[in-house]
Structures are given as C-alpha cells and as structure tokens.
Design a protein around this motif. Structure first.
Motif, mmCIF file in Angstrom:
data_model
loop_
_atom_site.group_PDB
_atom_site.id
_atom_site.type_symbol
_atom_site.label_atom_id
_atom_site.label_comp_id
_atom_site.label_asym_id
_atom_site.label_seq_id
_atom_site.Cartn_x
_atom_site.Cartn_y
_atom_site.Cartn_z
ATOM 1 N N ALA A 102 35.337 -33.527 -7.616
ATOM 2 C CA ALA A 102 36.302 -33.154 -8.651
ATOM 3 C C ALA A 102 37.667 -33.036 -7.988
ATOM 4 C CB ALA A 102 35.896 -31.839 -9.293
ATOM 5 N N GLU A 115 36.479 -25.211 -14.275
ATOM 6 C CA GLU A 115 36.107 -26.533 -14.788
ATOM 7 C C GLU A 115 35.927 -27.531 -13.644
ATOM 8 O OE1 GLU A 115 35.127 -27.541 -17.869
ATOM 9 O OE2 GLU A 115 35.207 -25.366 -18.223
ATOM 10 N N LYS A 118 32.580 -26.883 -11.973
ATOM 11 C CA LYS A 118 31.481 -27.410 -12.795
ATOM 12 C C LYS A 118 31.392 -28.926 -12.652
ATOM 13 C CE LYS A 118 31.626 -23.833 -16.381
ATOM 14 N NZ LYS A 118 31.986 -23.561 -17.790
ATOM 15 N N GLU A 119 32.550 -29.585 -12.690
ATOM 16 C CA GLU A 119 32.583 -31.037 -12.540
ATOM 17 C C GLU A 119 32.059 -31.453 -11.167
ATOM 18 O OE1 GLU A 119 35.881 -34.639 -12.264
ATOM 19 O OE2 GLU A 119 36.504 -32.725 -13.132
ATOM 20 N N THR A 122 28.307 -31.297 -11.043
ATOM 21 C CA THR A 122 27.706 -32.429 -11.755
ATOM 22 C C THR A 122 27.794 -33.694 -10.904
ATOM 23 O OG1 THR A 122 28.301 -31.472 -13.891
ATOM 24 C CG2 THR A 122 27.847 -33.837 -13.857
ATOM 25 N N LYS A 123 28.957 -33.948 -10.319
ATOM 26 C CA LYS A 123 29.148 -35.158 -9.522
ATOM 27 C C LYS A 123 28.316 -35.145 -8.243
ATOM 28 C CE LYS A 123 33.601 -36.558 -11.334
ATOM 29 N NZ LYS A 123 34.981 -36.920 -11.046
#
Length: 183
Positions: A102, A115, A118-119, A122-123
């Motif tokens: 991110a 945010e 969180k990104e 996920t990545k």
C-alpha cells in the motif's frame, strides 16, 4: 510483551512518533528505525507483522529495502505500507498500480493510515506460497530453498511466454482483419 510487531522505518522522529500515535490501540509493539539499513536489520531480526517504510532514507533507501524484502518469501509476505511525501519518486521506481504494498502520501491522517494498513494486509496475501513449493519443502527450507524459487520463476517465465504467443496470435488476427476491412 506482545508477539505482534509493527516496524516504522523513517528518518524523521516526528513521523515515527506521529505514526505510532495514530496506530489503533492493540496488542502490539512498535519498533522504530531511523534509516534503511537499521530498518532492514530489524526486519531480519524481529520479523515484524507490519512494515511502515519511508521511501527516501539515509544509508539504504526505501527502494533498496523494498528490493531486499522482495528477494525472500518470508519477508515479502509481511504487509508493507510505503510512505513518501513525493509519490512521483516512488512511481518512477515502482509503477502503479502498486501490486504488493500500500502507498500513503505524507502528510496523512489516522483514517488514511488505517486504510493503508488494511490495503497492505490484503496485498500481502498475494504472496501465497505456490503449491509446488509448499508440497516439497520442509519448515527449515521454506525460506532458503533457492532451487524451488528458481523452479517457480521458470514456471512464471513459461506462463509469460505462452501469454505472449497468444497475444502475438491475436495481434496478427487483428492486423489481418483490419487489412481485410481496408481493401
């Protein structure tokens, strides 16, 4: 002492403290590094659960730290948030969209930070262990088995070559179609 560690690598103490203050409260330790070399050594020794990495750093740049992280499976699967006040310098080295980390542009607020974390989480899941490597490795060889990594890279090259052949075929079909329409 917590088993969850967040590593903040930034040459600005103000930024390190700002990030630390904005992190949601939880059961984790915040480790700090003031330059890329110190940060990379902490990644190797502490194996953090999240890395907040400034792109412009003394001794070892964020770009160099990122390159080293990408060389080893167990490091590149750690969620990474790249920070910079100069996004254009990041994009110059790593084109968008950023696939494995991110990005957050300085200055940022707490919502943007959460945010980005969180990104990054996920990545980081994109770095799943390939089936072939998982099937033939032991816990001791998970991270140092370069022959397995070589096999994975060869498989990726084969896949890319197949995709290129398909694209060439599609391109020649398109050219033939266009020529036919022009005549």
């Amino acid at each position: 002492m917590s088993s969850h560690k967040i590593l903040v690598i930034d040459d600005s103490k103000v930024i390190r403290m700002h990030v630390k203050d904005m992190l949601p409260t939880g059961n984790f330790d915040v480790l700090e590094a003031k330059d890329g070399l110190e940060g990379y050594n902490l990644i190797r020794s502490e194996q953090p659960n999240l890395i907040m990495l400034d792109f412009l750093l003394p001794k070892m740049s964020g770009w160099e730290v990122y390159q080293e992280i990408q060389k080893e499976y167990h490091f590149k699967s750690i969620p990474l948030v790249m920070m910079s006040g100069r996004k254009e310098e990041v994009v110059e080295k790593i084109p968008e969209p950023f696939e494995y980390f991110a990005f957050i542009e300085k200055p940022f607020d707490q919502n943007q930070l959460v945010e980005a974390i969180k990104e990054a989480m996920t990545k980081a899941k994109k770095h799943t262990k390939p089936y072939a490597m998982a099937a033939y490795s032991t816990p001791e060889s998970d991270y140092d088995d370069s022959s397995s990594e070589l096999q994975i890279l060869k498989a990726k090259v084969t896949q890319l070559e197949t995709e290129m052949a398909q694209m060439k075929k599609q391109m020649s079909q398109l050219v033939a179609f266009i020529k036919k329409k022009l005549m």
